[in-house]
Design a protein around this motif. Structure first.
Motif, PDB file in Angstrom:
ATOM      1  N   PRO A  12       8.229 -10.575  -0.058  1.00  0.00           N
ATOM      2  CA  PRO A  12       8.467 -11.048   1.316  1.00  0.00           C
ATOM      3  C   PRO A  12       9.853 -11.646   1.519  1.00  0.00           C
ATOM      4  CG  PRO A  12       6.802 -12.401   0.172  1.00  0.00           C
ATOM      5  CD  PRO A  12       7.045 -11.213  -0.676  1.00  0.00           C
ATOM      6  N   GLU A  13      10.461 -12.124   0.453  1.00  0.00           N
ATOM      7  CA  GLU A  13      11.810 -12.726   0.580  1.00  0.00           C
ATOM      8  C   GLU A  13      12.833 -11.708   1.101  1.00  0.00           C
ATOM      9  OE1 GLU A  13      10.049 -12.458  -2.214  1.00  0.00           O
ATOM     10  OE2 GLU A  13      11.231 -11.471  -3.773  1.00  0.00           O
ATOM     11  N   ASN A  14      12.574 -10.434   0.894  1.00  0.00           N
ATOM     12  CA  ASN A  14      13.520  -9.405   1.360  1.00  0.00           C
ATOM     13  C   ASN A  14      13.518  -9.242   2.878  1.00  0.00           C
ATOM     14  OD1 ASN A  14      14.080  -8.925  -1.274  1.00  0.00           O
ATOM     15  ND2 ASN A  14      13.047  -6.948  -1.414  1.00  0.00           N
ATOM     16  N   TYR A  15      12.547  -9.848   3.538  1.00  0.00           N
ATOM     17  CA  TYR A  15      12.410  -9.656   4.988  1.00  0.00           C
ATOM     18  C   TYR A  15      13.016 -10.798   5.794  1.00  0.00           C
ATOM     19  CZ  TYR A  15       9.422  -5.825   3.594  1.00  0.00           C
ATOM     20  OH  TYR A  15       8.954  -4.658   3.036  1.00  0.00           O
ATOM     21  N   ILE A  16      13.536 -11.807   5.120  1.00  0.00           N
ATOM     22  CA  ILE A  16      14.103 -12.955   5.848  1.00  0.00           C
ATOM     23  C   ILE A  16      15.342 -12.511   6.622  1.00  0.00           C
ATOM     24  CG2 ILE A  16      15.158 -15.233   5.625  1.00  0.00           C
ATOM     25  CD1 ILE A  16      13.390 -15.667   3.132  1.00  0.00           C
ATOM     26  N   GLN A  17      16.262 -11.871   5.952  1.00  0.00           N
ATOM     27  CA  GLN A  17      17.518 -11.479   6.611  1.00  0.00           C
ATOM     28  C   GLN A  17      17.288 -10.564   7.808  1.00  0.00           C
ATOM     29  OE1 GLN A  17      20.383 -12.991   6.087  1.00  0.00           O
ATOM     30  NE2 GLN A  17      19.399 -14.180   4.478  1.00  0.00           N
ATOM     31  N   PRO A  18      16.563  -9.448   7.652  1.00  0.00           N
ATOM     32  CA  PRO A  18      16.412  -8.569   8.822  1.00  0.00           C
ATOM     33  C   PRO A  18      15.612  -9.178   9.972  1.00  0.00           C
ATOM     34  CG  PRO A  18      15.173  -7.713   6.938  1.00  0.00           C
ATOM     35  CD  PRO A  18      16.005  -8.839   6.430  1.00  0.00           C
ATOM     36  N   PHE A  19      14.772 -10.166   9.682  1.00  0.00           N
ATOM     37  CA  PHE A  19      13.912 -10.705  10.753  1.00  0.00           C
ATOM     38  C   PHE A  19      14.426 -11.994  11.367  1.00  0.00           C
ATOM     39  CE2 PHE A  19      10.114  -8.198  11.483  1.00  0.00           C
ATOM     40  CZ  PHE A  19      10.190  -7.268  10.459  1.00  0.00           C
ATOM     41  N   LYS A  20      15.438 -12.592  10.769  1.00  0.00           N
ATOM     42  CA  LYS A  20      15.813 -13.924  11.263  1.00  0.00           C
ATOM     43  C   LYS A  20      16.504 -13.899  12.637  1.00  0.00           C
ATOM     44  CE  LYS A  20      20.245 -14.534   9.033  1.00  0.00           C
ATOM     45  NZ  LYS A  20      21.023 -15.024   7.933  1.00  0.00           N
ATOM     46  N   GLU A  21      16.962 -12.715  13.068  1.00  0.00           N
ATOM     47  CA  GLU A  21      17.621 -12.626  14.381  1.00  0.00           C
ATOM     48  C   GLU A  21      16.655 -12.172  15.483  1.00  0.00           C
ATOM     49  OE1 GLU A  21      20.603 -13.660  14.262  1.00  0.00           O
ATOM     50  OE2 GLU A  21      21.029 -13.462  12.113  1.00  0.00           O
ATOM     51  N   LEU A  22      15.389 -12.044  15.180  1.00  0.00           N
ATOM     52  CA  LEU A  22      14.452 -11.408  16.134  1.00  0.00           C
ATOM     53  C   LEU A  22      13.622 -12.385  16.966  1.00  0.00           C
ATOM     54  CD1 LEU A  22      15.210  -8.877  14.445  1.00  0.00           C
ATOM     55  CD2 LEU A  22      12.820  -8.256  14.462  1.00  0.00           C
ATOM     56  N   ASN A  23      13.999 -13.661  16.935  1.00  0.00           N
ATOM     57  CA  ASN A  23      13.229 -14.673  17.681  1.00  0.00           C
ATOM     58  C   ASN A  23      11.782 -14.777  17.210  1.00  0.00           C
ATOM     59  OD1 ASN A  23      15.157 -15.757  19.264  1.00  0.00           O
ATOM     60  ND2 ASN A  23      14.455 -14.877  21.196  1.00  0.00           N
ATOM     61  N   ILE A  24      11.581 -14.619  15.929  1.00  0.00           N
ATOM     62  CA  ILE A  24      10.234 -14.766  15.379  1.00  0.00           C
ATOM     63  C   ILE A  24       9.902 -16.259  15.322  1.00  0.00           C
ATOM     64  CG2 ILE A  24       8.821 -14.436  13.286  1.00  0.00           C
ATOM     65  CD1 ILE A  24       9.544 -11.767  14.587  1.00  0.00           C
ATOM     66  N   HIS A  25       8.750 -16.647  15.839  1.00  0.00           N
ATOM     67  CA  HIS A  25       8.352 -18.065  15.779  1.00  0.00           C
ATOM     68  C   HIS A  25       7.728 -18.390  14.429  1.00  0.00           C
ATOM     69  CE1 HIS A  25       6.823 -21.975  16.897  1.00  0.00           C
ATOM     70  NE2 HIS A  25       5.633 -21.604  16.492  1.00  0.00           N
ATOM     71  N   ASN A  26       6.759 -17.586  14.040  1.00  0.00           N
ATOM     72  CA  ASN A  26       6.041 -17.869  12.794  1.00  0.00           C
ATOM     73  C   ASN A  26       6.170 -16.716  11.803  1.00  0.00           C
ATOM     74  OD1 ASN A  26       3.943 -19.360  11.129  1.00  0.00           O
ATOM     75  ND2 ASN A  26       2.934 -17.398  11.446  1.00  0.00           N
ATOM     76  N   PHE A  27       6.500 -17.072  10.569  1.00  0.00           N
ATOM     77  CA  PHE A  27       6.622 -16.091   9.481  1.00  0.00           C
ATOM     78  C   PHE A  27       5.530 -16.403   8.466  1.00  0.00           C
ATOM     79  CE2 PHE A  27       9.804 -13.392   7.009  1.00  0.00           C
ATOM     80  CZ  PHE A  27       9.084 -13.309   5.838  1.00  0.00           C
ATOM     81  N   THR A  28       4.552 -15.512   8.356  1.00  0.00           N
ATOM     82  CA  THR A  28       3.474 -15.696   7.369  1.00  0.00           C
ATOM     83  C   THR A  28       3.619 -14.666   6.260  1.00  0.00           C
ATOM     84  OG1 THR A  28       1.865 -16.593   8.940  1.00  0.00           O
ATOM     85  CG2 THR A  28       0.969 -15.541   6.987  1.00  0.00           C
ATOM     86  N   HIS A  54      15.055 -20.778   8.637  1.00  0.00           N
ATOM     87  CA  HIS A  54      15.254 -19.724   9.646  1.00  0.00           C
ATOM     88  C   HIS A  54      14.151 -19.577  10.683  1.00  0.00           C
ATOM     89  CE1 HIS A  54      18.697 -18.371   7.372  1.00  0.00           C
ATOM     90  NE2 HIS A  54      17.960 -18.351   6.278  1.00  0.00           N
ATOM     91  N   PHE A  55      12.978 -20.121  10.401  1.00  0.00           N
ATOM     92  CA  PHE A  55      11.838 -19.915  11.315  1.00  0.00           C
ATOM     93  C   PHE A  55      11.196 -21.260  11.641  1.00  0.00           C
ATOM     94  CE2 PHE A  55      12.482 -16.182   8.686  1.00  0.00           C
ATOM     95  CZ  PHE A  55      12.593 -15.174   9.645  1.00  0.00           C
ATOM     96  N   PRO A  56      10.817 -21.480  12.922  1.00  0.00           N
ATOM     97  CA  PRO A  56      10.216 -22.763  13.302  1.00  0.00           C
ATOM     98  C   PRO A  56       8.870 -23.029  12.630  1.00  0.00           C
ATOM     99  CG  PRO A  56      10.840 -21.479  15.251  1.00  0.00           C
ATOM    100  CD  PRO A  56      11.049 -20.588  14.064  1.00  0.00           C
ATOM    101  N   SER A  57       8.169 -21.969  12.263  1.00  0.00           N
ATOM    102  CA  SER A  57       6.836 -22.141  11.680  1.00  0.00           C
ATOM    103  C   SER A  57       6.701 -21.209  10.472  1.00  0.00           C
ATOM    104  CB  SER A  57       5.794 -21.807  12.755  1.00  0.00           C
ATOM    105  OG  SER A  57       4.516 -21.716  12.199  1.00  0.00           O
TER     106      SER A  57
END
Ligand code: DX5
Ligand code: ZN
Length: 216
Positions: free
Chosen positions: A71-87, A106-109
């Motif tokens: 899952p650590e590989n998905y932080i960079q591509p998803f951090k610009e997408l206004n994602i509120h929660n990353f599970t 990078h994520f509020p939740s």
């Protein structure tokens, strides 16, 4: 109010924009995004290129549920997408502490998900106090439309008891086979956030408001 998180996995992808806009009049909705990699689960869904503009057509919080290895590989591509929660799935990560710390930048939740056969005891208390959400899977992850596994109810009750005893802040989210016959028991034992895919999008009249309200 209980948060309802429609899982777009069961939406009509050829009309995704209008499907999502149907929730715009409602409150306390999270849009649940099931990201699957074909390795952690035997199914493949969508990634950041498909989801990039989703936030432009909704006022609701985006809730990304990663059923992926690494899952650590998905932080960079998803951090610009206004994602509120990353599970992420506890079972898919090795360095949980480091990953949670990085996600918090990078994520509020930040949430952790547990497969039906994973006990809550795997998460040490010093990490429980850092989590914003715990997702209790009530089906084996990978597909929409599966039957609810009742044996997972004990886990929800135990997480709620622990939360009250220790003053933890995590929301308890339930995902898999949620419908109008189990939602009331789930809310009664402490679920704060209900994911529902086939129950909501399966309405033959596409009256998603009615389905969301029936879950509350
Ligand atoms: C399953 C997914 C769920 C799925 C739920 O692996 O994580 O979010 O979309 O679908 P239903 O509500 O149909 O069980
Ligand atoms: Zn999910």
């Amino acid at each position: 109010m209980t948060i309802i998180a429609p899982s777009i996995l069961s939406a009509d992808f050829l009309n995704l924009k209008s499907e999502i806009e149907k929730f715009n009049e409602l409150d306390d909705i999270w849009l649940h995004l099931d990201i699957m990699d074909g390795h952690f689960v035997p199914n493949l869904t969508f990634g950041h290129t498909v989801l990039k503009k989703l936030h432009t057509v909704t006022k609701h919080k985006l809730d990304a549920h990663f059923m992926v290895e690494r899952p650590e590989n998905y932080i960079q591509p998803f951090k610009e997408l206004n994602i509120h929660n990353f599970t992420f799935h506890w079972e898919a990560a090795t360095h949980h502490d480091r990953l949670i710390a990085e996600l918090k930048e990078h994520f509020p939740s930040v949430g952790v998900s547990l497969n039906p056969s994973t006990n809550i005891g795997v998460i040490p208390e010093y990490l429980l106090e850092k989590l914003d959400l715990i997702l209790v899977m009530t089906v084996n992850p990978g597909f929409g439309g599966q039957s609810f596994i009742g044996g997972c109810m004990d886990k929800i009750e135990a997480l709620n008891k622990l939360k009250k005893q220790k003053g933890y802040k995590y929301q308890i989210q339930v995902d898999g086979g949620v419908n109008d016959s189990n939602c009331h028991s789930l809310i009664n034992i402490g679920a704060d956030n209900l994911v529902a895919g086939s129950y909501i999008f399966g309405d033959k009249d596409k009256d998603y408001t009615k389905r969301v309200n029936s879950l509350r």
